[in-house]
Write an enzyme that holds these catalytic residues in place. Structure first.
Site, mmCIF file in Angstrom:
data_model
loop_
_atom_site.group_PDB
_atom_site.id
_atom_site.type_symbol
_atom_site.label_atom_id
_atom_site.label_comp_id
_atom_site.label_asym_id
_atom_site.label_seq_id
_atom_site.Cartn_x
_atom_site.Cartn_y
_atom_site.Cartn_z
ATOM 1 N N PRO A 1 12.898 -41.830 36.176
ATOM 2 C CA PRO A 1 11.507 -41.624 36.612
ATOM 3 C C PRO A 1 11.061 -40.168 36.411
ATOM 4 C CG PRO A 1 12.910 -42.349 38.460
ATOM 5 C CD PRO A 1 13.791 -42.199 37.273
ATOM 6 N N GLU B 1 21.351 -43.658 43.035
ATOM 7 C CA GLU B 1 20.460 -42.490 43.095
ATOM 8 C C GLU B 1 20.284 -41.843 41.728
ATOM 9 O OE1 GLU B 1 18.851 -41.936 45.998
ATOM 10 O OE2 GLU B 1 19.977 -43.737 46.549
ATOM 11 N N ARG C 1 8.903 -53.980 18.121
ATOM 12 C CA ARG C 1 7.745 -54.631 17.496
ATOM 13 C C ARG C 1 7.016 -53.722 16.512
ATOM 14 N NH1 ARG C 1 3.005 -53.687 19.655
ATOM 15 N NH2 ARG C 1 1.989 -55.693 19.400
ATOM 16 N N ASP D 1 -3.502 -53.226 17.721
ATOM 17 C CA ASP D 1 -3.156 -53.125 19.131
ATOM 18 C C ASP D 1 -4.010 -52.127 19.890
ATOM 19 O OD1 ASP D 1 -1.068 -54.856 19.204
ATOM 20 O OD2 ASP D 1 0.442 -53.350 18.779
HETATM 21 C C1 4GT Z 1 12.005 -45.954 37.501
HETATM 22 C C2 4GT Z 1 12.091 -45.633 36.183
HETATM 23 C C3 4GT Z 1 13.377 -45.465 35.623
HETATM 24 C C4 4GT Z 1 14.321 -45.919 37.711
HETATM 25 C C5 4GT Z 1 10.843 -45.452 35.359
HETATM 26 C C6 4GT Z 1 18.241 -43.895 38.258
HETATM 27 C C7 4GT Z 1 18.699 -44.924 39.230
HETATM 28 C C8 4GT Z 1 16.852 -44.215 37.866
HETATM 29 C C9 4GT Z 1 17.628 -45.985 39.282
HETATM 30 C C10 4GT Z 1 16.703 -45.693 38.163
HETATM 31 N N1 4GT Z 1 13.103 -46.099 38.250
HETATM 32 N N2 4GT Z 1 14.457 -45.625 36.403
HETATM 33 N N3 4GT Z 1 13.552 -45.168 34.323
HETATM 34 N N4 4GT Z 1 9.686 -45.387 36.022
HETATM 35 N N5 4GT Z 1 15.376 -46.039 38.519
HETATM 36 O O1 4GT Z 1 10.903 -45.386 34.155
#
Ligand code: 4GT
Length: 251
Positions: free
Chosen positions: A88, A115, A152, A167
């Site tokens: 994330p 985590e 794709r 697209d």
């Molecule tokens: C969201 C995204 C991602 C997670 C995203 C590490 C442990 C990250 C759980 C994982 N959440 N990964 N790539 N928004 N969670 O891309």
């Protein structure tokens, strides 16, 4: 193109690409998707891949050694591969990057759980990607999203190459609306333009609808798209039309 995925849940990758367009691309040999179990690179009788965080706190952290062994082993097999970490905290994945990544020969996706990864793994990674500002329980779904979007864009994967070019986002605008038969559905007629057979008129209508949609739903996109003079004139007309509609809302 090779997609190598490192995950604690390789079975998650079985069905999403089984049928469908991506499955056919796999069958045609245009795409290979291999999910590897991170446990295979873990040591000891219990093949542990996670551990408690230094400094204390909630949850578990992915140990660096199995991940780095996985990267080393896959890089040996695919020396040109780029290593992508799902996180994330990564840069936001978008259509432009889907297009760019489709030029690569091999991609290695690292999917985290718990985590996340020990920070030291990041030095073995070429890029970190997020699919949006939300948190998931693992990186597997983001990896699948990216694999679908990248695959794709590979020539030959979509039946007709035109659909990738038409697209949403491919020209920086949202797509125009689509209609199919019947010409009248529950009292609502398909615009006469689309039934006219006049290709120039149809193209002009569709371009105008793209501009209108983008203006109404994603005005932020208009700041970056290259617009022709004709587009600018049409956009001005659409803005005036919307302003006029709004003024009449309260009357
Ligand atoms: C969201 C995204 C991602 C997670 C995203 C590490 C442990 C990250 C759980 C994982 N959440 N990964 N790539 N928004 N969670 O891309």
């Amino acid at each position: 193109m090779n997609f190598e995925v490192v995950t604690l849940f390789p079975e998650m990758f079985d069905s999403p690409f089984a049928g469908s367009i991506i499955g056919k691309a796999v069958a045609k040999g245009l795409v290979r998707i291999t999910a590897h179990n991170l446990r295979d690179w873990a040591e000891g009788r219990h093949q542990v891949t996670d551990d408690t965080p230094y400094g204390g706190g909630e949850g578990m952290v992915m140990k660096p050694e199995p991940l780095c062994r996985a990267i080393r082993s896959l890089k040996q097999q695919y020396p040109a591969a780029r290593v992508l970490m799902m996180s994330p905290q990564g840069r936001r994945f978008d259509q432009q990057q889907a297009r760019q990544l489709a030029d690569e020969e091999s991609l290695i996706f690292l999917c985290g759980r718990y985590e996340g990864f020990d920070e030291r793994v990041r030095s073995y990674v070429d890029a970190e990607y997020s699919i949006g500002d939300f948190v998931l329980t693992g990186g597997e779904l983001p990896a699948m999203v990216m694999i679908d979007a990248v695959a794709r864009m590979i020539p030959g994967v979509l039946g007709n190459q035109g659909s990738a070019e038409a697209d949403s986002f491919s020209d920086g605008l949202l797509e125009h609306p689509h209609y199919t038969r019947p010409a009248e559905f529950e009292g609502r007629q398909v615009t006469e333009v689309l039934l006219s057979g006049d290709h120039a008129r149809i193209a002009a209508w569709r371009r105008s609808q793209q501009l209108l949609r983008t203006l109404q739903r994603r005005p932020d996109l208009l700041e970056h798209v290259p617009l022709t003079e004709k587009d600018r004139v049409e956009l001005k007309r659409l803005k005036e039309m919307l302003r006029h509609d709004k003024n009449n809302e309260n009357t």
